[in-house]
Design a protein around this motif. Structure first.
Motif, PDB file in Angstrom:
ATOM      1  N   PRO A 304       0.812  -1.213   0.000  1.00 39.14           N
ATOM      2  CA  PRO A 304       0.000   0.000   0.000  1.00 39.14           C
ATOM      3  C   PRO A 304       0.852   1.271   0.000  1.00 39.14           C
ATOM      4  O   PRO A 304       1.910   1.322   0.636  1.00 39.14           O
ATOM      5  CB  PRO A 304      -0.794  -0.118   1.307  1.00 39.14           C
ATOM      6  N   THR A 305       0.398   2.261  -0.712  1.00 35.93           N
ATOM      7  CA  THR A 305       1.039   3.578  -0.718  1.00 35.93           C
ATOM      8  C   THR A 305       0.749   4.280   0.598  1.00 35.93           C
ATOM      9  O   THR A 305      -0.361   4.213   1.115  1.00 35.93           O
ATOM     10  CB  THR A 305       0.504   4.421  -1.886  1.00 35.93           C
ATOM     11  N   ARG A 306       1.738   4.981   1.117  1.00 42.72           N
ATOM     12  CA  ARG A 306       1.522   5.738   2.353  1.00 42.72           C
ATOM     13  C   ARG A 306       2.462   6.933   2.411  1.00 42.72           C
ATOM     14  O   ARG A 306       3.443   7.012   1.664  1.00 42.72           O
ATOM     15  CB  ARG A 306       1.733   4.854   3.582  1.00 42.72           C
ATOM     16  N   ARG A 307       2.158   7.830   3.295  1.00 39.96           N
ATOM     17  CA  ARG A 307       3.009   8.997   3.527  1.00 39.96           C
ATOM     18  C   ARG A 307       4.158   8.590   4.423  1.00 39.96           C
ATOM     19  O   ARG A 307       3.957   7.949   5.451  1.00 39.96           O
ATOM     20  CB  ARG A 307       2.192  10.107   4.181  1.00 39.96           C
ATOM     21  N   ILE A 308       5.362   8.958   4.029  1.00 38.28           N
ATOM     22  CA  ILE A 308       6.534   8.589   4.813  1.00 38.28           C
ATOM     23  C   ILE A 308       7.442   9.796   4.997  1.00 38.28           C
ATOM     24  O   ILE A 308       7.662  10.583   4.078  1.00 38.28           O
ATOM     25  CB  ILE A 308       7.304   7.421   4.137  1.00 38.28           C
ATOM     26  N   SER A 309       7.944   9.960   6.210  1.00 36.83           N
ATOM     27  CA  SER A 309       8.876  11.041   6.527  1.00 36.83           C
ATOM     28  C   SER A 309      10.279  10.627   6.113  1.00 36.83           C
ATOM     29  O   SER A 309      10.774   9.569   6.516  1.00 36.83           O
ATOM     30  CB  SER A 309       8.841  11.343   8.028  1.00 36.83           C
ATOM     31  N   LEU A 310      10.926  11.436   5.282  1.00 39.11           N
ATOM     32  CA  LEU A 310      12.280  11.156   4.826  1.00 39.11           C
ATOM     33  C   LEU A 310      13.309  12.002   5.566  1.00 39.11           C
ATOM     34  O   LEU A 310      14.343  11.499   6.014  1.00 39.11           O
ATOM     35  CB  LEU A 310      12.380  11.396   3.317  1.00 39.11           C
ATOM     36  N   ILE A 311      13.038  13.282   5.672  1.00 38.04           N
ATOM     37  CA  ILE A 311      13.880  14.193   6.451  1.00 38.04           C
ATOM     38  C   ILE A 311      12.974  14.924   7.430  1.00 38.04           C
ATOM     39  O   ILE A 311      11.996  15.555   7.017  1.00 38.04           O
ATOM     40  CB  ILE A 311      14.621  15.189   5.545  1.00 38.04           C
ATOM     41  N   GLU A 312      13.259  14.838   8.681  1.00 43.28           N
ATOM     42  CA  GLU A 312      12.438  15.486   9.717  1.00 43.28           C
ATOM     43  C   GLU A 312      13.337  16.384  10.546  1.00 43.28           C
ATOM     44  O   GLU A 312      14.259  15.921  11.211  1.00 43.28           O
ATOM     45  CB  GLU A 312      11.779  14.429  10.612  1.00 43.28           C
ATOM     46  N   GLY A 313      13.076  17.687  10.458  1.00 47.32           N
ATOM     47  CA  GLY A 313      13.912  18.630  11.199  1.00 47.32           C
ATOM     48  C   GLY A 313      15.371  18.574  10.788  1.00 47.32           C
ATOM     49  O   GLY A 313      16.270  18.734  11.621  1.00 47.32           O
ATOM     50  N   GLY A 314      15.607  18.318   9.495  1.00 45.34           N
ATOM     51  CA  GLY A 314      16.972  18.253   8.983  1.00 45.34           C
ATOM     52  C   GLY A 314      17.647  16.912   9.156  1.00 45.34           C
ATOM     53  O   GLY A 314      18.764  16.703   8.667  1.00 45.34           O
ATOM     54  N   VAL A 315      16.993  15.971   9.844  1.00 46.76           N
ATOM     55  CA  VAL A 315      17.585  14.667  10.131  1.00 46.76           C
ATOM     56  C   VAL A 315      17.023  13.612   9.188  1.00 46.76           C
ATOM     57  O   VAL A 315      15.806  13.523   8.994  1.00 46.76           O
ATOM     58  CB  VAL A 315      17.321  14.256  11.600  1.00 46.76           C
ATOM     59  N   LEU A 316      17.892  12.807   8.578  1.00 47.43           N
ATOM     60  CA  LEU A 316      17.466  11.732   7.692  1.00 47.43           C
ATOM     61  C   LEU A 316      16.769  10.658   8.519  1.00 47.43           C
ATOM     62  O   LEU A 316      17.387   9.995   9.355  1.00 47.43           O
ATOM     63  CB  LEU A 316      18.687  11.145   6.972  1.00 47.43           C
ATOM     64  N   SER A 317      15.476  10.486   8.297  1.00 49.55           N
ATOM     65  CA  SER A 317      14.681   9.625   9.179  1.00 49.55           C
ATOM     66  C   SER A 317      14.285   8.294   8.551  1.00 49.55           C
ATOM     67  O   SER A 317      14.039   7.317   9.264  1.00 49.55           O
ATOM     68  CB  SER A 317      13.414  10.364   9.633  1.00 49.55           C
ATOM     69  N   ASN A 318      14.191   8.211   7.227  1.00 52.91           N
ATOM     70  CA  ASN A 318      13.798   6.973   6.555  1.00 52.91           C
ATOM     71  C   ASN A 318      14.356   6.940   5.148  1.00 52.91           C
ATOM     72  O   ASN A 318      14.648   7.980   4.549  1.00 52.91           O
ATOM     73  CB  ASN A 318      12.275   6.845   6.470  1.00 52.91           C
ATOM     74  N   PHE A 319      14.464   5.719   4.610  1.00 53.40           N
ATOM     75  CA  PHE A 319      14.732   5.523   3.199  1.00 53.40           C
ATOM     76  C   PHE A 319      13.460   5.006   2.522  1.00 53.40           C
ATOM     77  O   PHE A 319      12.545   4.507   3.181  1.00 53.40           O
ATOM     78  CB  PHE A 319      15.849   4.493   2.979  1.00 53.40           C
ATOM     79  N   LEU A 320      13.432   5.116   1.197  1.00 53.41           N
ATOM     80  CA  LEU A 320      12.374   4.506   0.397  1.00 53.41           C
ATOM     81  C   LEU A 320      12.742   3.040   0.160  1.00 53.41           C
ATOM     82  O   LEU A 320      13.888   2.733  -0.181  1.00 53.41           O
ATOM     83  CB  LEU A 320      12.225   5.221  -0.942  1.00 53.41           C
ATOM     84  N   HIS A 321      11.757   2.132   0.316  1.00 53.03           N
ATOM     85  CA  HIS A 321      12.070   0.713   0.297  1.00 53.03           C
ATOM     86  C   HIS A 321      11.166  -0.096  -0.624  1.00 53.03           C
ATOM     87  O   HIS A 321       9.990   0.214  -0.808  1.00 53.03           O
ATOM     88  CB  HIS A 321      11.915   0.117   1.698  1.00 53.03           C
ATOM     89  N   SER A 322      11.735  -1.175  -1.140  1.00 50.04           N
ATOM     90  CA  SER A 322      10.988  -2.295  -1.720  1.00 50.04           C
ATOM     91  C   SER A 322      10.962  -3.393  -0.665  1.00 50.04           C
ATOM     92  O   SER A 322      11.487  -3.233   0.445  1.00 50.04           O
ATOM     93  CB  SER A 322      11.685  -2.799  -2.984  1.00 50.04           C
TER      94      SER A 322
END
Length: 455
Positions: A304-322
Motif C-alpha cells: 500500500p502507498t503511504r506517507r513517509i517522513s524522509l527528512i524530519e527537522g533536517g535529520v534523515l529519518s527513513n529511506f524509500l524501500h521495496s
C-alpha cells in the motif's frame, strides 16, 4: 471505480493458478498494466500529430524449488501468451541470482488506502484537437513577439494496474488522467529567441485549466524577452517550487535504499539519524496527496502507498524501500517498488515543508525582496549535469536577476554546487507552498551558489 474492458483480475488469477499447478510451480506473482491513450499536437492550427494507442504488458515472476527467481515480460495477454510467460519465467529461474532474491511483500494483502480519484469521461481525439487549436490561437494572439508554439500537446488516458500473487494477493485499480503543455517561442528584432511554457494535469481533459496554462505560458515567455547577461560569481538564490523539486528529484538516490545497498548513493546505512539539512527543513514522500493526479493505492509489489517522513527537522529519518531492501534493513516496505528484472525503488510525490515550531530566522519573500538575488525558474540537462553519487551539479537554468523588485531575465548561465552544501545552507522556506506537477514545495532560498554567465 467502474470497470472498463481492461484486464479481469480474478479470471487472470484463476488461470495463473491453474497453469502454475499444471507446471508444478508453487510460488509466483504478476504485475500487469494496460492503457488506452490518445493525444494531439498542432502547428499553427493544423493537426501535427493525432495518436491513439492501446498498450498492455505483463511481468511474471516465478520462484523455483531452490528459491531462485526467474522473470518474463510479455505484451501477449492471450492464454497461450500467459502460459509461455509463466513457463519462461520458470525456466529462467535456474539462472536466478542467489545473492539477490526478492520475496513477496508482507503487506501485499494489507488493506489499501481510500483514494478519491473518480474516473472521468474521455472526450476523444477530435474534441482534444479542437481545444488545443483554440489554445494555440489564443496564446499566439496574446503578444506580438510570440510567433510559434513549437511544443504543445493535449492527451488523455485510461489505465489499469494489477498485482497478483500465489499467496492470495489481488490488487487492481483504474484511473484516468489528462495533460496539457504549451511551450511558446518569442522573438524580437535583433534579439535571440526566448522560450518558456506551462503544464497542467487533471483527472480528465474536461477538467484541465486551459486558460491558466495559456496565461502562465505567456507570462513566462514574455518575461524572458528583455534578457541580459549575468556576471559570473556567487549569488543568493531563490528556487521556485518546481525548480527545487527538480533538484531534489535529481538526487533522490540519497533517499533510496536500493541505491544505498548498491553503493551508488550519497547515503550509507549509518546515515539514518544523522543531520543532512538545516533544522527547519522537512521532506515527506506522500503519494496519496490530494494534489497528486497520478496517485496509486499500491506499488509494483502490491504494498500500500503511504506517507513517509524522509527528512524530519533536517535529520534523515527513513529511506524509500521495496520488499528486498526493507528486509535488508529490518523494516517494513514503504510502497515505492517497481516490478522488474531487478526491483527498482523510486519516489512518488515529494512534499517540502518547514519543520513545525522551527524558524529559519529570516523573513524572505521573492515578491518583495529588494536586495539582489537570482530567481531560478527551471533547471535543464538534469541527466547530464548531475553526478548523483558524488553530490555535485552544474545545470543550465532559466531565471531572473532581481534587483529592487525589477526582474531581469538571465541570458544564458549555469548554476553549480553540491546538494549536501545546498541542504545545509538553506536560508529560508517561504510560508506559501505550491502544488506542482512534481510535488509540493514553497519557494526555497539558498546562499552562496556559483553562477557562471555566458562568456
Amino acid at each position: 471505480m467502474t470497470k472498463t474492458n481492461g484486464l479481469n483480475a480474478s479470471a487472470l488469477r484463476d488461470r495463473l493458478q491453474e497453469l502454475a499447478k499444471r507446471e508444478g510451480i508453487h510460488q509466483w506473482d504478476l504485475g500487469a498494466a494496460c492503457s488506452d491513450d490518445c493525444s494531439v499536437q498542432v502547428d499553427r492550427g493544423e493537426a501535427k500529430q493525432l495518436k491513439a494507442a492501446q498498450r498492455s504488458s505483463i511481468t511474471v515472476r516465478v520462484w523455483n524449488g531452490d528459491g531462485l527467481v526467474g522473470i518474463t515480460s510479455t505484451t501477449d495477454l492471450s492464454e497461450a501468451g500467459l502460459e509461455k510467460a509463466l513457463t519462461g519465467a520458470h525456466e529462467a529461474s535456474r539462472f536466478g541470482n542467489p545473492d539477490d532474491v526478492p520475496g513477496f511483500s508482507p503487506l501485499a494483502t494489507a488493506p489499501l488506502p481510500e483514494l478519491d480519484r473518480p474516473l472521468k469521461q474521455r472526450r476523444g481525439i477530435l474534441p482534444l484537437l479542437s481545444t488545443l487549436r483554440e489554445a494555440e490561437a489564443d496564446l499566439l494572439a496574446r503578444h506580438p513577439a510570440i510567433n510559434s508554439v513549437p511544443y504543445n500537446g493535449l492527451a488523455e488516458s485510461l489505465s489499469q494496474s494489477l498485482y497478483l500473487n500465489s499467496d492470495g494477493a489481488l490488487r487492481e485499480m483504474q484511473r484516468t488522467q489528462a495533460s496539457l503543455y504549451l511551450y511558446a517561442k518569442a522573438e524580437e528584432t535583433g534579439r535571440k529567441p526566448r522560450s518558456s511554457g506551462a503544464v497542467r494535469l487533471a483527472l480528465g481533459s474536461g477538467d484541465l485549466d486551459v486558460s491558466g496554462c495559456i496565461e502562465e505560458a505567456v507570462e513566462r515567455t514574455v518575461s524572458h524577452l528583455a534578457y541580459r547577461p549575468i556576471d559570473t560569481g556567487s549569488y543568493r538564490i531563490c528556487f521556485t517550487p518546481e525548480a527545487f523539486l527538480s533538484l531534489l528529484g535529481a538526487f533522490s538516490s540519497m533517499l533510496n535504499a536500493r541505491s544505498v545497498l548498491d553503493g551508488v548513493s550519497l547515503s550509507r546505512r549509518e546515515s539514518l539519524g544523522t543531520s543532512v539539512a538545516v533544522p527547519f527543513l522537512s521532506l515527506h514522500d506522500d503519494g496519496l496527496h490530494s494534489g497528486n493526479i497520478g496517485a496509486a493505492a499500491f506499488d509494483g509489489e502490491g504494498t500500500p502507498t503511504r506517507r513517509i517522513s524522509l527528512i524530519e527537522g533536517g535529520v534523515l529519518s527513513n529511506f524509500l524501500h521495496s520488499e528486498a531492501t526493507a528486509r535488508a534493513f529490518g523494516v517494513a516496505p514503504t510502497g515505492h517498488a517497481g516490478l522488474g528484472a531487478k526491483v527498482s525503488v523510486g519516489p512518488d510525490w515529494f512534499v517540502v515543508s518547514t519543520t513545525e515550531g522551527v524558524s529559519s530566522g529570516h523573513d524572505l519573500d521573492h515578491k518583495t525582496h529588494q536586495d539582489p538575488f537570482v530567481l531560478i525558474e527551471d533547471l535543464s540537462a538534469l541527466h547530464a549535469g548531475v553526478k548523483a553519487s558524488q553530490g555535485s551539479f552544474s545545470l543550465p537554468f532559466d531565471g531572473w536577476l532581481v534587483k529592487g523588485g525589477e526582474r531581469i531575465s538571465v541570458e544564458a548561465a549555469t548554476v553549480a554546487g553540491d546538494i549536501r552544501t545546498v541542504l545545509n545552507s538553506l536560508l529560508h522556506l517561504e510560508t506559501e507552498s505550491e502544488v506542482t506537477p512534481r510535488g509540493v514545495s514553497p519557494h526555497v532560498w539558498v546562499d552562496g551558489l556559483s553562477i557562471t554567465g555566458e562568456a
